[in-house]
Scaffold this motif. Sequence first.
Motif, PDB file in Angstrom:
ATOM      1  N   UNK A  65       0.941  -1.505   0.207  1.00 55.92           N
ATOM      2  CA  UNK A  65      -0.158   0.174   0.050  1.00 55.92           C
ATOM      3  C   UNK A  65       0.871   0.681  -0.105  1.00 55.92           C
ATOM      4  N   UNK A  66       0.275   2.098  -0.157  1.00 61.58           N
ATOM      5  CA  UNK A  66       0.929   3.610  -0.447  1.00 61.58           C
ATOM      6  C   UNK A  66       1.374   4.169   0.519  1.00 61.58           C
ATOM      7  N   UNK A  67       1.350   4.538   2.423  1.00 64.84           N
ATOM      8  CA  UNK A  67       1.984   4.622   2.909  1.00 64.84           C
ATOM      9  C   UNK A  67       3.029   4.428   3.388  1.00 64.84           C
ATOM     10  N   UNK A  68       2.985   3.372   4.059  1.00 67.29           N
ATOM     11  CA  UNK A  68       3.928   2.356   4.242  1.00 67.29           C
ATOM     12  C   UNK A  68       5.435   2.179   3.332  1.00 67.29           C
ATOM     13  N   UNK A  69       4.617   2.274   1.864  1.00 72.74           N
ATOM     14  CA  UNK A  69       6.063   2.103   0.971  1.00 72.74           C
ATOM     15  C   UNK A  69       6.959   3.679   0.653  1.00 72.74           C
ATOM     16  N   UNK A  70       5.923   4.778   0.923  1.00 72.20           N
ATOM     17  CA  UNK A  70       6.719   5.837   1.119  1.00 72.20           C
ATOM     18  C   UNK A  70       7.753   6.311   1.898  1.00 72.20           C
ATOM     19  N   UNK A  71       7.215   5.986   3.168  1.00 69.47           N
ATOM     20  CA  UNK A  71       7.890   6.234   4.145  1.00 69.47           C
ATOM     21  C   UNK A  71       9.272   5.081   4.134  1.00 69.47           C
ATOM     22  N   UNK A 114       8.749   0.318   7.309  1.00 68.37           N
ATOM     23  CA  UNK A 114       7.764   1.461   7.505  1.00 68.37           C
ATOM     24  C   UNK A 114       7.386   1.360   9.336  1.00 68.37           C
ATOM     25  N   UNK A 115       7.445  -0.140  10.235  1.00 69.71           N
ATOM     26  CA  UNK A 115       6.904   0.009  11.380  1.00 69.71           C
ATOM     27  C   UNK A 115       8.022  -0.509  12.626  1.00 69.71           C
ATOM     28  N   UNK A 116       9.499   0.648  11.981  1.00 72.49           N
ATOM     29  CA  UNK A 116      10.254   1.084  13.441  1.00 72.49           C
ATOM     30  C   UNK A 116       9.598   2.693  13.320  1.00 72.49           C
ATOM     31  N   UNK A 117       8.776   2.724  12.323  1.00 71.98           N
ATOM     32  CA  UNK A 117       8.092   4.366  12.216  1.00 71.98           C
ATOM     33  C   UNK A 117       6.843   4.365  13.364  1.00 71.98           C
ATOM     34  N   UNK A 118       6.158   3.134  13.401  1.00 70.31           N
ATOM     35  CA  UNK A 118       5.154   2.370  13.880  1.00 70.31           C
ATOM     36  C   UNK A 118       4.232   2.520  12.917  1.00 70.31           C
ATOM     37  N   UNK A 119       4.192   2.446  11.742  1.00 74.15           N
ATOM     38  CA  UNK A 119       3.282   2.917   9.958  1.00 74.15           C
ATOM     39  C   UNK A 119       3.231   0.822   9.830  1.00 74.15           C
ATOM     40  N   UNK A 120       1.679   0.643  10.407  1.00 72.82           N
ATOM     41  CA  UNK A 120       0.914  -0.403   9.870  1.00 72.82           C
ATOM     42  C   UNK A 120       0.074  -0.863   9.381  1.00 72.82           C
ATOM     43  N   UNK A 165      23.095   0.278  -4.717  1.00 72.01           N
ATOM     44  CA  UNK A 165      22.547  -0.617  -6.135  1.00 72.01           C
ATOM     45  C   UNK A 165      23.114  -0.607  -7.265  1.00 72.01           C
ATOM     46  N   UNK A 166      24.290   0.035  -7.357  1.00 67.50           N
ATOM     47  CA  UNK A 166      24.695   0.859  -8.728  1.00 67.50           C
ATOM     48  C   UNK A 166      26.319   0.208  -8.176  1.00 67.50           C
ATOM     49  N   UNK A 167      26.508  -1.230  -7.485  1.00 67.59           N
ATOM     50  CA  UNK A 167      28.045  -1.550  -7.121  1.00 67.59           C
ATOM     51  C   UNK A 167      27.831  -3.135  -6.940  1.00 67.59           C
ATOM     52  N   UNK A 168      29.163  -3.904  -7.928  1.00 69.68           N
ATOM     53  CA  UNK A 168      29.213  -4.997  -7.956  1.00 69.68           C
ATOM     54  C   UNK A 168      30.232  -5.346  -7.136  1.00 69.68           C
ATOM     55  N   UNK A 169      30.128  -6.480  -6.340  1.00 74.54           N
ATOM     56  CA  UNK A 169      29.328  -7.171  -6.381  1.00 74.54           C
ATOM     57  C   UNK A 169      28.564  -6.671  -5.065  1.00 74.54           C
ATOM     58  N   UNK A 170      26.968  -6.132  -5.291  1.00 72.48           N
ATOM     59  CA  UNK A 170      25.930  -6.616  -4.557  1.00 72.48           C
ATOM     60  C   UNK A 170      26.255  -7.013  -2.981  1.00 72.48           C
ATOM     61  N   UNK A 171      26.786  -6.276  -1.661  1.00 74.77           N
ATOM     62  CA  UNK A 171      26.077  -7.056  -0.727  1.00 74.77           C
ATOM     63  C   UNK A 171      24.662  -8.069  -0.309  1.00 74.77           C
ATOM     64  N   UNK A 172      24.775  -9.562   0.522  1.00 74.73           N
ATOM     65  CA  UNK A 172      23.682  -9.584   0.586  1.00 74.73           C
ATOM     66  C   UNK A 172      22.502  -8.801   0.973  1.00 74.73           C
ATOM     67  N   UNK A 173      21.605  -9.537   0.145  1.00 73.56           N
ATOM     68  CA  UNK A 173      20.019  -8.630   0.316  1.00 73.56           C
ATOM     69  C   UNK A 173      19.905  -9.189   2.073  1.00 73.56           C
ATOM     70  N   UNK A 174      19.305  -7.685   2.934  1.00 75.05           N
ATOM     71  CA  UNK A 174      18.389  -7.944   4.016  1.00 75.05           C
ATOM     72  C   UNK A 174      17.357  -9.244   3.824  1.00 75.05           C
ATOM     73  N   UNK A 175      17.226  -9.636   4.810  1.00 75.63           N
ATOM     74  CA  UNK A 175      15.288 -10.338   4.447  1.00 75.63           C
ATOM     75  C   UNK A 175      14.929  -9.156   5.115  1.00 75.63           C
ATOM     76  N   UNK A 176      14.016  -9.726   4.159  1.00 77.76           N
ATOM     77  CA  UNK A 176      12.399  -8.279   3.950  1.00 77.76           C
ATOM     78  C   UNK A 176      11.081  -9.493   4.867  1.00 77.76           C
ATOM     79  N   UNK A 177      10.966  -8.196   5.062  1.00 76.96           N
ATOM     80  CA  UNK A 177       9.041  -8.442   5.955  1.00 76.96           C
ATOM     81  C   UNK A 177       7.615  -7.285   5.685  1.00 76.96           C
ATOM     82  N   UNK A 178       6.889  -7.380   5.380  1.00 71.11           N
ATOM     83  CA  UNK A 178       5.969  -6.553   5.223  1.00 71.11           C
ATOM     84  C   UNK A 178       4.261  -7.009   6.265  1.00 71.11           C
ATOM     85  N   UNK A 179       4.499  -5.589   7.199  1.00 74.18           N
ATOM     86  CA  UNK A 179       3.080  -6.552   8.377  1.00 74.18           C
ATOM     87  C   UNK A 179       2.155  -5.035   8.260  1.00 74.18           C
TER      88      UNK A 179
END
Length: 615
Positions: free
Chosen positions: A77-83, A91-97, A350-364
Motif C-alpha cells: 500500500x501507498x503510505x508504508x512504501x513511501x515511508x 515502516x514498522x520502525x516508525x509505527x506505520x502498520x 545498487x550501483x556496485x558489484x558485487x552487491x552485498x547480500x540483501x537483508x531479509x524482507x518483512x511486510x506487516x
Amino acid sequence: MYRWLCLAIVPILGVVFFLLFTSGKQDASPPNILLIVLDDLGYNDLGVNGNSETPTPNLNALAAQGTRYTRFYADSTCSVARAALLTGQFPAFHGLRPNHLGLSVGTTTIASALGQAGYHSQHIGKWHVANATLEQSPGKLGFDNWFGFLFQSELRGPSKDGVTFMGMTYLDPWLRENQAPPTQFKGHLTDILTKRAIDFLGEQRESAAPWFLNLWFYAPHGPIQPAERFKTKHPATPEGKYRALVDQVDTSVGLVLEELDRQGLSENTLVIVLSDNGGTNAQTDNNYPFHGKKAQYFEGGVRTPLMMRWPGHIEPNIVIDDVVSILDIFPTIASVAAVPIPTELKGRNLLTRPLSAPIQLFWEMSEPGYYLFSALSTDGRWRFTQGTWQNPTLNDLESDPSGSENVAALHPDIIEKLTREYLQWRKNARTVHTFYEAVDERGGAIITGDDLQRSPGHSGFTFAIGVTPDGDNNQTQVIAQQDDRWRLQSDGKQGLRLDVLGYLLQAPVLPVGRCSEVVITSHFKFTPIHRDENKVYIDLYIDGEKVNSIEADNPPIQNQGYANPTYIGANPLGEEVFTGTLSRPVILNERVILDADASIIANGISGVPATCTPK
C-alpha cells in the motif's frame, strides 16, 4: 541470471571490486537526482516487462537507456512504501502498520540527508506518508519547497465544515503550495504536476547547487479519470480508460525527461522510476504473471517496476534479476551524492558489484484486532504469508515464480523458521528509541525525540515503567507527564490517576517499597476516509493485570503537544516530585492486549519487557 553489457574491474588495496553499471566516467560535481514514483503501477503495466498492449513507450525507452529490475520489492500500500522509500527503514520502525500520523520531525530522510550536502530539494505531487498533517509535511522533513497534496482526499477540496475533505479526483484538483491552505487549480492533475516539474527543471539550469526532485505522480491510482485527449485514443471500456491513464502518465514522464535533455541536465542526473505497490487488478491484470494485488502480501502486491538511468555511469540495456527492495533506494542515492549513509539504513547501494547480500524482507499490517504479515527468505526462494483472515501460505518462488501455489503443507520447517525470524524482527521494530536524559538517581528523566511514537494519540502506543513508592506518598506525585498529551500521577490515598487526552482512568494505590510494573497502552484509530470508524482504546495494567480500560467511539483529533518533552518523576516545572524510585521506561509503538486475546504476532501484555529488576 544477469545480462551484462559491461563490467569494469577496479583493484583497491588488493581487493577486487566489481563496479556494475559504470563506464569509469566521473563528474566533478555530484549528480542531480530525479526520483519518480508512480502510484499503483503494476509489473504488467510496464511494456518491457512483457505486455505489448500497455502504452508505456517512454518508460520502455528509459528502461533501455539504463537498468531494469525484475525482482524489485516495494510494499502493498501507498503510505508504508513511501515511508520506507524516504527513510530507508522498514515502516514498522516508525509505527506505520500501515497507518500513523506520519513521520516525526527530525527523522532522517533522503531530502534531509541531501540537504546537508548542499542539495536543493523539491517535492511535487502526492505525499501520503500516512495520515500526515502540515506538521508532517515534506517541508518538515527536509524539502526546501513542495507542491501537491498531503492525502488524496484533499483533491476535491474542503467540505463545508472546513475540517474534512471531499475526496479523490484528477479534475480541477485542490493543491497546496508549501504550508499554505489548498487552493483549486484548473486542469488535469497529471498535467499540473508535470508542468510544475518542467518549470522546476528550467529553473535549475543556471543553479550551482545540485538538486533533488521528488516527483510523485498520482496516476494510475483510482479514480480512473484520464484527460480527454488520452481517453479518446483507447477503447471505451474500463480497461481502455485505465490504459489511457497509464498512457497519460507515461507521456508525462517522457516530457520531464525531454526537459532534462533540453536544459542539458541529463548527463549528470540520476533518474529513478518506481511504483509504490502492485496494481489493483480492478480493470486489467496489472501484475501478471504474479499472483496477488495491491493490499496483499503475495508477489503481485509487492513486486513492482524499478528502472534507473545515469548516462556514463549506468550502462544501457541491463536487466537485473536479483532481489532488491525499496529500502535500497536511499543508500543508493546517498552513495552517488557522496553523502554519508546513515547507520540506521537497512539497504545497500545498487550501483556496485558485487552487491552485498540483501537483508531479509518483512511486510506487516496490524491493529489490536487483526494482523497480516509476510516474510521473504534471504535467498529470495520462499515467501510465507499469514494473517487473521489469511491461511498460512508458503510459496516456492524457485519452482513457481508466480507465487500462486501454496506448498505450506510440504514444508513446516520453512514456515517455522520464517515465522521465528519475523517475530524477532517485529520485536525490534516495535521498540521506540528516544533521547533519555537522567536528572536524578531516583529515575527522574527527560525524554525527547521520535515525537509521534513516544506520544499517545494516534495509532499504537505503550509506556511501561517500574514504580516503587516510598512511605512519603500522601501528596500528588508525578510518575510521567507530557504537556498537552498525557499524565500519570500517584498518591497514597487516591492511587493512580491516568489522563490521556482527556480520557481518565483510576487504579488502586501501589504497595510501598515494592516495584510494580505499570503499563499504559492505547490505540487511537483515525482514518480520513471512513471517519465513522474512528475509535480509541486505553488500558492500564499493573503487574500484568488489567485494572482499568476505556473504549470510545469518534475521539476528537488532537494534534497539539507531540513535540513536548516527556518528564519522568516530576512535572515540567520540576514540582510534584515522585519521592520513590522509577525504572527507565520502555516505549513500544503498538498497543498490547490481554494474553488471552493475543495472536501469533506476540502482542500480549506478557511480551512487554520487564521494568522491575527481578530479585
